[in-house]
Design a protein around this motif. Structure first.
Motif, short mmCIF file in Angstrom:
data_model
loop_
_atom_site.label_atom_id
_atom_site.label_comp_id
_atom_site.label_asym_id
_atom_site.label_seq_id
_atom_site.Cartn_x
_atom_site.Cartn_y
_atom_site.Cartn_z
N PHE A 172 -0.26 5.32 7.09
CA PHE A 172 1.02 5.98 7.28
C PHE A 172 0.98 6.90 8.50
CE2 PHE A 172 2.38 4.11 3.49
CZ PHE A 172 3.69 4.44 3.22
N LEU A 173 -0.13 7.60 8.68
CA LEU A 173 -0.24 8.48 9.84
C LEU A 173 -0.26 7.68 11.14
CD1 LEU A 173 -2.84 11.13 8.62
CD2 LEU A 173 -0.42 11.51 9.08
N LEU A 174 -1.00 6.58 11.14
CA LEU A 174 -1.07 5.75 12.34
C LEU A 174 0.30 5.16 12.68
CD1 LEU A 174 -4.47 3.98 11.62
CD2 LEU A 174 -3.99 5.40 13.61
N ILE A 175 0.96 4.61 11.67
CA ILE A 175 2.28 4.03 11.92
C ILE A 175 3.29 5.11 12.28
CG2 ILE A 175 4.17 2.72 10.89
CD1 ILE A 175 2.04 1.37 9.09
N GLY A 176 3.17 6.27 11.62
CA GLY A 176 4.10 7.37 11.87
C GLY A 176 3.97 7.98 13.25
N THR A 177 2.86 7.73 13.94
CA THR A 177 2.69 8.22 15.31
C THR A 177 2.71 7.06 16.29
OG1 THR A 177 0.27 8.17 14.92
CG2 THR A 177 1.40 10.27 14.62
N SER A 178 3.41 6.01 15.93
CA SER A 178 3.55 4.85 16.80
C SER A 178 5.04 4.52 16.96
CB SER A 178 2.82 3.64 16.21
OG SER A 178 3.54 3.12 15.10
N LYS A 179 5.32 3.49 17.72
CA LYS A 179 6.72 3.09 17.92
C LYS A 179 7.33 2.51 16.65
CE LYS A 179 5.55 -1.51 19.74
NZ LYS A 179 5.70 -2.43 20.89
N TRP A 180 6.50 2.23 15.66
CA TRP A 180 6.97 1.67 14.39
C TRP A 180 7.20 2.76 13.34
CZ3 TRP A 180 8.16 -3.15 15.43
CH2 TRP A 180 7.40 -3.85 16.37
N LYS A 181 7.33 3.99 13.75
CA LYS A 181 7.36 5.11 12.81
C LYS A 181 8.52 5.01 11.80
CE LYS A 181 9.78 8.09 16.12
NZ LYS A 181 9.68 9.37 16.88
N ASN A 182 9.59 4.33 12.16
CA ASN A 182 10.71 4.20 11.22
C ASN A 182 10.32 3.44 9.95
OD1 ASN A 182 12.48 5.62 12.84
ND2 ASN A 182 13.28 3.79 13.86
N LEU A 183 9.26 2.63 10.04
CA LEU A 183 8.81 1.87 8.88
C LEU A 183 8.29 2.79 7.77
CD1 LEU A 183 6.93 -1.11 10.58
CD2 LEU A 183 9.23 -1.13 9.58
N VAL A 184 7.78 3.96 8.14
CA VAL A 184 7.21 4.87 7.14
C VAL A 184 8.05 6.14 7.02
CG1 VAL A 184 4.86 3.99 7.30
CG2 VAL A 184 5.63 5.77 8.89
N ASN A 185 9.29 6.06 7.44
CA ASN A 185 10.20 7.19 7.30
C ASN A 185 11.51 6.73 6.66
OD1 ASN A 185 9.07 9.76 8.58
ND2 ASN A 185 8.62 8.22 10.14
N HIS A 186 11.37 6.03 5.55
CA HIS A 186 12.55 5.51 4.86
C HIS A 186 13.30 6.68 4.21
CE1 HIS A 186 15.08 3.26 2.07
NE2 HIS A 186 14.83 2.20 2.81
N PRO A 187 14.61 6.79 4.43
CA PRO A 187 15.36 7.95 3.93
C PRO A 187 15.32 8.11 2.41
CG PRO A 187 16.84 6.25 4.81
CD PRO A 187 15.46 5.89 5.24
N VAL A 188 15.31 7.00 1.67
CA VAL A 188 15.26 7.11 0.20
C VAL A 188 13.92 7.69 -0.23
CG1 VAL A 188 15.27 5.83 -1.96
CG2 VAL A 188 16.90 5.23 -0.15
N LEU A 189 12.84 7.19 0.36
CA LEU A 189 11.52 7.71 0.01
C LEU A 189 11.37 9.16 0.45
CD1 LEU A 189 9.21 4.68 0.86
CD2 LEU A 189 10.03 5.41 -1.38
N VAL A 190 11.89 9.48 1.62
CA VAL A 190 11.83 10.85 2.11
C VAL A 190 12.60 11.78 1.17
CG1 VAL A 190 12.55 12.41 3.97
CG2 VAL A 190 11.46 10.22 4.51
N PHE A 191 13.75 11.33 0.66
CA PHE A 191 14.52 12.14 -0.29
C PHE A 191 13.72 12.41 -1.55
CE2 PHE A 191 17.20 12.08 -4.13
CZ PHE A 191 17.90 13.26 -3.94
N PHE A 192 13.10 11.35 -2.10
CA PHE A 192 12.31 11.55 -3.31
C PHE A 192 11.07 12.40 -3.02
CE2 PHE A 192 14.89 8.16 -5.10
CZ PHE A 192 15.04 8.60 -6.42
N GLY A 193 10.53 12.29 -1.82
CA GLY A 193 9.44 13.17 -1.45
C GLY A 193 9.88 14.62 -1.41
N TYR A 194 11.10 14.84 -0.95
CA TYR A 194 11.66 16.19 -0.85
C TYR A 194 11.78 16.85 -2.22
CZ TYR A 194 15.37 19.68 0.01
OH TYR A 194 16.12 20.83 0.06
N ILE A 195 12.14 16.07 -3.24
CA ILE A 195 12.33 16.64 -4.59
C ILE A 195 11.19 16.27 -5.53
CG2 ILE A 195 14.83 16.64 -4.32
CD1 ILE A 195 14.89 14.16 -6.18
N SER A 196 10.09 15.77 -5.01
CA SER A 196 9.03 15.21 -5.85
C SER A 196 8.46 16.23 -6.83
CB SER A 196 7.90 14.64 -4.98
OG SER A 196 7.35 15.63 -4.13
#
Length: 374
Positions: free
Chosen positions: A261-285
């Motif tokens: 996730f860190l590697l992808i998140g610091t690459s041009k493919w970062k949107n693959l590991v920044n899904h808004p639904v998952l980010v929302f659930f991470g926010y309220i986890s």
């Protein structure tokens, strides 16, 4: 590192689905589709192990980045208290008011001993609290270790924990002391230590290529160990091998996932590991983790009293889905409101503390170790 919010989202959804489906209804009979969906949630307990690796990584990173500060201990413990204690103690109060846990359990939970209540002759009354106790035990001593040792010594200690804990599990299993193998602090610290080891590693001069190799090695090694060791019980805790190494394999797998996730998140493919639904659930986890089991209990209690026909039975998988939607949805809603209107009030104090601290920090901290070093 916003991509790590997606990991939080995956972890909490796994736990939520486990308790909403397999945990309570695996003994019922459903259609083929219902049976498949039920079994698909069985590995949801791994979400806690994923939280352990992620927590070890993040908290150790915070400690390392603030190590030179004169207010090292005060800063860490005040910030952590503001993040976790308000919602945690609010839950304990709610459990007591609703009669969902005896006073003895709540008392032990108040001092973060919920994972060892049976050692005091008190039955576990609210499962989710055990993992929070493990984390707090780790962070009672880990800041001192970080403060006193250099990176090399710290890495040796973290690696030592990853080696010693499986040995303790094997010895306990051989002596018939199997209770607590998956919950007592001294049996599960290796997940947090694995995350800590990654945080130390990524603050060295390691190259991105080496991180990629390590990521593939962890993922493939864990999968290979699971496949090869399956006939020998490594996927369960019913044999000495499984008791010792099941969590080791899991920690290795999730360490690889975190690096991916860190590697992808610091690459041009970062949107693959920044899904808004998952980010929302991470926010309220955190809030979901605290409240979700209570919501399922309340649904069941109301169902038994007023609407017994809505409680799941054989060949009625739709009722399982209804329960999950109502109780799980309520948990998500409460967690969101708690984060926005309750927890954020304390996080605002944390933010003001951070603002004050910036006046003595010479330069901003990196958003990601990979951005900083690679």
């Amino acid at each position: 590192m916003p991509e790590l919010d997606s990991i939080r989202g995956i972890a909490i959804l796994a736990v939520l689905c486990l308790h909403g489906f397999f945990w309570q209804y695996s003994s019922l009979h459903f259609s083929r589709l219902g049976w498949f969906l039920m079994r698909a949630t069985q590995p949801g307990w791994l979400g806690v192990n994923l939280f352990f690796v992620l927590s070890g990584f993040l908290i150790t990173g915070i400690l390392l980045d603030s190590k030179p500060r004169p207010d090292f201990y005060r800063r860490f413990y005040v910030r952590r208290a503001l993040r976790i204690l308000p919602a945690y103690y609010a839950l304990l109060l709610l459990l007591g008011l609703l009669g969902q846990a005896p006073a003895a359990y709540l008392g032990l939970g108040f001092v973060y001993l919920a994972n060892v209540t049976e050692l005091f002759g008190v039955a576990e009354a609210y499962g989710p609290l055990w993992s929070l106790a493990v984390e707090e035990h780790y962070y009672l001593f880990w800041p001192t270790v970080v403060r006193r040792l250099g990176n090399k010594g710290l890495a040796i200690v973290a690696a030592g924990i990853c080696v010693l804990v499986p040995v303790l599990r094997a010895v306990a299993f051989e002596r018939g002391l199997t209770k607590g193998l998956a919950s007592y602090t001294w049996f599960v610290l290796d997940g947090l230590a694995a995350g800590s080891l990654l945080a130390i590693l990524l603050r060295t001069n390691i190259t991105r290529g080496t991180v990629k190799l390590l990521c593939w090695a962890l993922l493939s090694g864990a999968l290979a160990a699971g496949v090869i060791g399956a006939p020998y019980g490594i996927l369960t805790r019913n044999t000495a091998l499984g008791a010792a190494l099941q969590h080791t394999v899991i920690s290795g797998l999730f360490s690889g996932v975190l690096l991916a996730f860190l590697l992808i998140g610091t690459s041009k493919w970062k949107n693959l590991v920044n899904h808004p639904v998952l980010v929302f659930f991470g926010y309220i986890s955190y809030g979901v983790y605290l409240i979700h089991l209570l919501m399922f209990r309340i649904y069941d209690k109301l169902g038994h009293r007023f609407w017994p026909g809505l409680l799941p039975t054989d060949d009625h998988f739709g009722l399982v889905l209804l329960r999950f939607a109502c109780a799980g949805g309520t948990a998500v809603g409460i967690a969101y409101l708690s984060r926005k209107y309750f927890e954020n009030k304390f996080l605002a104090l944390k933010a003001r503390l951070e603002l004050n601290e910036q006046t003595v920090v010479s330069k901003p901290l990196p958003s990601s170790p990979l951005d900083n070093n690679l």
